[in-house]
Design an enzyme around this catalytic site. Structure first.
Site, PDB file in Angstrom:
ATOM      1  N   GLU A 273      17.750   1.852  -0.220  1.00  0.00           N
ATOM      2  CA  GLU A 273      17.175   0.647   0.321  1.00  0.00           C
ATOM      3  C   GLU A 273      17.884  -0.631  -0.010  1.00  0.00           C
ATOM      4  OE1 GLU A 273      12.859  -1.586   0.411  1.00  0.00           O
ATOM      5  OE2 GLU A 273      13.188  -0.085  -1.285  1.00  0.00           O
ATOM      6  N   LYS A 343      11.689  -1.700   8.991  1.00  0.00           N
ATOM      7  CA  LYS A 343      10.753  -1.401   8.355  1.00  0.00           C
ATOM      8  C   LYS A 343       9.400  -2.021   9.027  1.00  0.00           C
ATOM      9  CE  LYS A 343       8.722  -1.150   3.744  1.00  0.00           C
ATOM     10  NZ  LYS A 343       8.723  -1.406   2.266  1.00  0.00           N
ATOM     11  N   CYS A 395      10.967   3.000   1.594  1.00  0.00           N
ATOM     12  CA  CYS A 395       9.966   2.797   0.294  1.00  0.00           C
ATOM     13  C   CYS A 395       8.848   3.190   0.636  1.00  0.00           C
ATOM     14  CB  CYS A 395      10.473   1.357   0.052  1.00  0.00           C
ATOM     15  SG  CYS A 395       9.795   0.876  -1.623  1.00  0.00           S
TER      16      CYS A 395
END
EC number: 2.3.1.269
Length: 518
Positions: A273, A343, A395
């Site tokens: 990430e 995301k 994440c």
């Protein structure tokens, strides 16, 4: 007479306080069921003792009893939350611990609602099979589900995750982690009845064990394809204090490229990430060169990066070396939004700040680097890397089973999650994060790869077993050849909906029963 009444009241008060202390201790002990300890048996035992203690309580007392249990569970289980606040957020240790405690108290409201509902529904029969084996599991499951979406959700340390290394984990391919929470609560209910000498309740364990050990594997429709994919997962181990410093940008990029150089024989190379801690436009030359290198070596590089669309910034994944006709005609990297993942489920405070006009001036904690991201679409196409379809989660997103389930289809080859858990140092947080990723692999019946900045970087098979991993807090590359599978698990097909309908129906039955009793 008054003296006797006063003495009785004082004794009752002491017993109530002792019960709350015991409930807190039982809740705190459940942390041992999760990574890194994985003592799976503790959760159902602790829950059963708490349930047994609450049998004769009125709704108010039951609420506070389970509030204490929940506070113990979260105050210990997610104590690592304060690390990012005081180490990187600029808050004094007492303030960060206080905020962590407030979060734990909020999360404890969900078990407390279970206790309130349990006492309200069953005031006249607190020892029944109905109460312990059906109503309690339904209430517990619904409150855990609610915790996963209210105020954006925090579905951490669900009871079901205690079974990631336990004997019931195969059931997750049918009913998911939330369904395992239902089963854990049912087992706890059976044990609680045993404490009241109703031993026949233990018979419920027989079908559960049989399904977990024999039926679940038989129902599996996951089959090997005979093909494999070679991956290289790069763990850069960039210090969090340096990650967003402008002078560290180019050394970081060169480090990732140098680490990857010996692994260009892999089909897919994964960087974590925000491995490229800058917007695409700032590193266009680097992306062009990396794209050419990937094409020349017939590999694909999936990397975390900051992407921009008009005035919005996104925490994204892009693919370098896509090998399609457009890439062959123009070897430079083109940021056109295709083959990119943005995301969707953002982390409060870390990636967006609610009420930011009010909160940002209070403390540096509310001004963490890159805490103003926009949200990507809920449903996005799989990434394509050298012909392989990859379903990504960045994440925190890996903790939301339905979102990833909606992204997986029959053509999906791999699950991919990238993260930067350096925010949480040497705490249990990153290990619990890894545990959650393992559960997604079981639920969806696909191998999973996890690339992180400083650990845990690992490969997980479709049964949730870690087959390869790098040590935490070290620089390195994890190379692995992953056998591919096809087919769908039952959970991939049906998700959580049937379970939630069942729980809702049980609550409706409970309401009808209560009305008849009145």
């Amino acid at each position: 007479m008054l003296t006797n009444i006063r003495a009785f009241a004082q004794q009752k008060s002491r017993l109530s306080a002792l019960r709350l202390v015991l409930a807190f201790i039982l809740g705190a002990s459940t942390a041992l069921s999760f990574a890194p300890y994985s003592l799976w048996i503790i959760y159902p035992i602790a829950m059963s003792l708490a349930l047994w203690q609450s049998e004769s309580l009125n709704p108010k007392a039951s609420f506070f009893h389970w509030l204490s249990f929940g506070f113990g569970c979260f105050a210990v289980g997610i104590s690592w939350v304060h690390v990012s606040m005081d180490t990187f957020g600029g808050l004094p240790l007492p303030a960060s611990v206080a905020l962590m405690a407030l979060l734990a108290l909020y999360l404890a409201l969900y078990p407390a609602l279970t206790g309130l509902g349990l006492a309200w529904f069953t005031r006249t029969n607190s020892h029944s099979l109905w109460r312990n084996l059906l109503l309690f599991p339904a209430l517990w499951t619904l409150t855990e589900w609610a915790r996963g979406w209210v105020l954006t959700g925090f579905p951490w340390i669900w009871a079901g995750y205690s079974q990631t290394e336990g004997p019931l984990k195969a059931l997750a391919s049918i009913i998911g982690a939330l369904g395992l929470s239902f089963i854990i609560a049912m087992i706890a209910g059976a044990l609680a009845l045993c404490f009241s000498k109703r031993y026949k309740s233990l018979l419920i364990l027989l079908p559960i064990t049989a399904v977990a050990a024999w039926v679940a594997p038989k129902l599996s429709q996951i089959q090997p394809t005979g093909e494999s994919v070679k991956v290289a997962l790069v763990q850069g181990n960039i210090p969090q204090s340096m990650k967003w410093e402008p002078e560290a940008l180019w050394p970081t990029l060169l480090k990732y490229m140098d680490l990857s150089r010996e692994h260009f024989d892999a089909d897919i190379i994964v960087w974590p990430e925000a491995a490229i801690p800058a917007p695409e436009s700032m590193v266009q030359d680097f992306l062009d060169n990396a794209n050419k290198v990937a094409n020349l070596n017939h590999t694909s590089i999936i990397t975390g990066i900051i992407s921009r669309q008009q005035e919005d910034f996104y925490n994204s994944l892009i693919v370098l070396g896509n090998h399609n006709q457009k890439q062959q005609d123009n070897p430079d990297y083109e940021s056109d939004g295709s083959n990119q993942f943005k995301k969707h489920h953002l982390l409060p405070i870390g990636e967006f700040v609610p009420f930011q006009a009010l909160l940002r001036p209070i403390a540096p904690f509310f001004n963490l680097p890159m805490s103003s991201f926009a949200r990507g679409d809920y449903l996005q196409p799989n990434l394509s890397a050298l012909g392989h379809k990859v379903a990504p989660a960045i994440c925190y997103e890996i903790a939301f089973p339905e979102q990833l389930r909606d992204s997986v289809n029959l053509g999906t080859d791999l699950l991919l999650t990238v993260s930067n858990d350096a925010w949480f140092g040497t705490s249990n947080g990153p290990l619990q994060h890894m545990e959650i990723a393992q559960m997604r692999a079981i639920e969806l019946g696909r191998p999973l790869v996890r690339a992180t900045n400083n650990g845990v970087t690992a490969v997980v098979d479709e049964n949730g077993n870690i087959t390869a991993a790098l040590p935490q807090f070290e620089t390195g590359v994890l190379s692995a050849t992953i056998p591919l599978v096809t087919g769908q698990t039952w959970f991939a097909k049906i998700g959580q909906t049937p379970l939630l309908i069942l729980c809702g129906a049980l609550l409706l039955v409970g309401f009808i029963r209560r009305q008849k009793q009145q």
